[in-house]
Design an enzyme around this catalytic site. Structure first.
Site, PDB file in Angstrom:
ATOM      1  N   ASP A 112      -2.805  -3.677   2.570  1.00  0.00           N
ATOM      2  CA  ASP A 112      -2.971  -4.602   3.687  1.00  0.00           C
ATOM      3  C   ASP A 112      -4.451  -4.752   4.038  1.00  0.00           C
ATOM      4  O   ASP A 112      -4.942  -5.860   4.268  1.00  0.00           O
ATOM      5  CB  ASP A 112      -2.186  -4.060   4.889  1.00  0.00           C
ATOM      6  CG  ASP A 112      -1.798  -5.162   5.866  1.00  0.00           C
ATOM      7  OD1 ASP A 112      -1.662  -6.313   5.421  1.00  0.00           O
ATOM      8  OD2 ASP A 112      -1.643  -4.858   7.056  1.00  0.00           O
TER       9      ASP A 112
ATOM     10  N   GLY B 276      -4.675   0.855   2.892  1.00  0.00           N
ATOM     11  CA  GLY B 276      -3.823   0.446   1.772  1.00  0.00           C
ATOM     12  C   GLY B 276      -4.058  -0.986   1.347  1.00  0.00           C
ATOM     13  O   GLY B 276      -5.151  -1.547   1.500  1.00  0.00           O
TER      14      GLY B 276
HETATM   15  N1  AR6 Z   1      -2.529  -4.673  -5.189  1.00  0.00           N
HETATM   16  C1  AR6 Z   1      -1.237  -4.361  -5.337  1.00  0.00           C
HETATM   17  N2  AR6 Z   1      -0.692  -3.206  -4.884  1.00  0.00           N
HETATM   18  C2  AR6 Z   1      -1.524  -2.329  -4.267  1.00  0.00           C
HETATM   19  C3  AR6 Z   1      -2.906  -2.580  -4.090  1.00  0.00           C
HETATM   20  C4  AR6 Z   1      -3.414  -3.826  -4.567  1.00  0.00           C
HETATM   21  N3  AR6 Z   1      -4.711  -4.171  -4.421  1.00  0.00           N
HETATM   22  N4  AR6 Z   1      -3.454  -1.509  -3.437  1.00  0.00           N
HETATM   23  C5  AR6 Z   1      -2.451  -0.620  -3.251  1.00  0.00           C
HETATM   24  N5  AR6 Z   1      -1.291  -1.103  -3.748  1.00  0.00           N
HETATM   25  P1  AR6 Z   1       0.529   0.838   1.247  1.00  0.00           P
HETATM   26  P2  AR6 Z   1       3.021   0.912   2.839  1.00  0.00           P
HETATM   27  C6  AR6 Z   1       0.058  -0.495  -3.740  1.00  0.00           C
HETATM   28  O1  AR6 Z   1       0.206   2.220   1.710  1.00  0.00           O
HETATM   29  O2  AR6 Z   1       3.468   2.180   2.196  1.00  0.00           O
HETATM   30  C7  AR6 Z   1      -1.160  -0.075   5.839  1.00  0.00           C
HETATM   31  O3  AR6 Z   1      -2.138   0.581   6.558  1.00  0.00           O
HETATM   32  C8  AR6 Z   1       0.113   0.998  -3.648  1.00  0.00           C
HETATM   33  O4  AR6 Z   1       0.046   1.570  -4.939  1.00  0.00           O
HETATM   34  O5  AR6 Z   1      -0.557  -0.172   1.286  1.00  0.00           O
HETATM   35  O6  AR6 Z   1       4.030  -0.172   3.022  1.00  0.00           O
HETATM   36  C9  AR6 Z   1      -0.340  -1.041   6.698  1.00  0.00           C
HETATM   37  O7  AR6 Z   1      -1.112  -1.639   7.722  1.00  0.00           O
HETATM   38  C10 AR6 Z   1       1.504   1.227  -3.026  1.00  0.00           C
HETATM   39  O8  AR6 Z   1       2.454   1.387  -4.059  1.00  0.00           O
HETATM   40  O9  AR6 Z   1       1.771   0.225   2.107  1.00  0.00           O
HETATM   41  C11 AR6 Z   1       0.748  -0.152   7.227  1.00  0.00           C
HETATM   42  O10 AR6 Z   1       0.351   0.570   8.371  1.00  0.00           O
HETATM   43  C12 AR6 Z   1       1.810  -0.075  -2.297  1.00  0.00           C
HETATM   44  O11 AR6 Z   1       0.713  -0.946  -2.570  1.00  0.00           O
HETATM   45  C13 AR6 Z   1       1.006   0.801   6.109  1.00  0.00           C
HETATM   46  O12 AR6 Z   1      -0.196   0.885   5.356  1.00  0.00           O
HETATM   47  C14 AR6 Z   1       2.011   0.052  -0.796  1.00  0.00           C
HETATM   48  O13 AR6 Z   1       1.096   0.965  -0.238  1.00  0.00           O
HETATM   49  C15 AR6 Z   1       2.110   0.321   5.182  1.00  0.00           C
HETATM   50  O14 AR6 Z   1       2.421   1.309   4.245  1.00  0.00           O
END
Ligand code: AR6
Length: 172
Positions: free
Chosen positions: A36, A34
């Site tokens: 992160d 994601g």
């Molecule tokens: N910029 C802004 N937003 C983004 C980007 C970007 N470049 N890429 C994705 N998103 P997620 P969580 C949005 O899954 O649900 C990780 O492995 C995306 O559309 O990244 O909190 C961590 O290490 C979504 O709406 O985070 C944790 O284990 C949002 O970011 C876990 O995922 C969050 O998606 C956290 O899960």
């Protein structure tokens, strides 16, 4: 007016020139997939090294590191709740993510901060409710605090951008 200190953009948070970007981390602050993963890749390996010195960040909490190769000076790592139907205080935990991140930013005298939509990806938090919590928690903080001066909600998805614009219009 707190509303005037909020901006909504659609795009990639790793590209934003703000004092701090918030990432959606896991408790071990170990990077991963994601957004992160994208932030860790863009910041370079020094970010992971600093995270290792912090250890665990509990759900609903936030931790600050440097931004290294990112345009942002700092990264605030917050750990959202995994959505499990809504009966496990997921809403309270998500609200705490926003509040604790803003508190950390204010304590560090950060002027501008960008949030992504915490917990709405892998953690499956419903997007409309997540948006409502993000905006109400942030507005409550801005009502009572001068810092951060500016808050950006960085939406990756068009759906989130529309949700934030509509919700802000409604509460304005
Ligand atoms: N910029 C802004 N937003 C983004 C980007 C970007 N470049 N890429 C994705 N998103 P997620 P969580 C949005 O899954 O649900 C990780 O492995 C995306 O559309 O990244 O909190 C961590 O290490 C979504 O709406 O985070 C944790 O284990 C949002 O970011 C876990 O995922 C969050 O998606 C956290 O899960």
């Amino acid at each position: 007016m707190p509303h005037n200190r909020i901006e909504v953009v659609q795009g990639d948070i790793t590209k934003l020139s703000v004092d701090a970007v918030v990432t959606a981390a896991n408790e071990a602050l170990s990077g991963g997939g994601g957004v992160d993963g994208a932030i860790h890749r863009a910041a370079g390996p020094a970010l992971y090294e600093e995270c290792r010195t912090i250890g665990i960040c509990p759900e609903g909490e936030a931790r600050l590191t440097n931004g290294y190769l990112l345009p942002a000076r700092y990264v605030i790592h917050t750990v959202g709740p995994v959505w499990d139907g809504g009966g496990y205080r997921e809403a309270e935990t998500l609200s705490s993510c926003y509040r604790r991140s803003l508190e950390l930013a204010a304590d560090t005298e950060i002027q501008s901060i960008a949030f992504l939509c915490v917990a709405t990806g892998v953690y499956l938090f419903p997007r409309p409710l997540a948006c409502e919590i993000a905006v109400t928690s942030t507005l409550a903080w801005l009502e009572a605090n001068k810092l951060p001066q500016r808050v950006v909600f960085c939406c990756f998805e068009g759906e989130d951008y529309q949700l934030y614009m509509d919700y802000l219009d409604m509460v304005r």
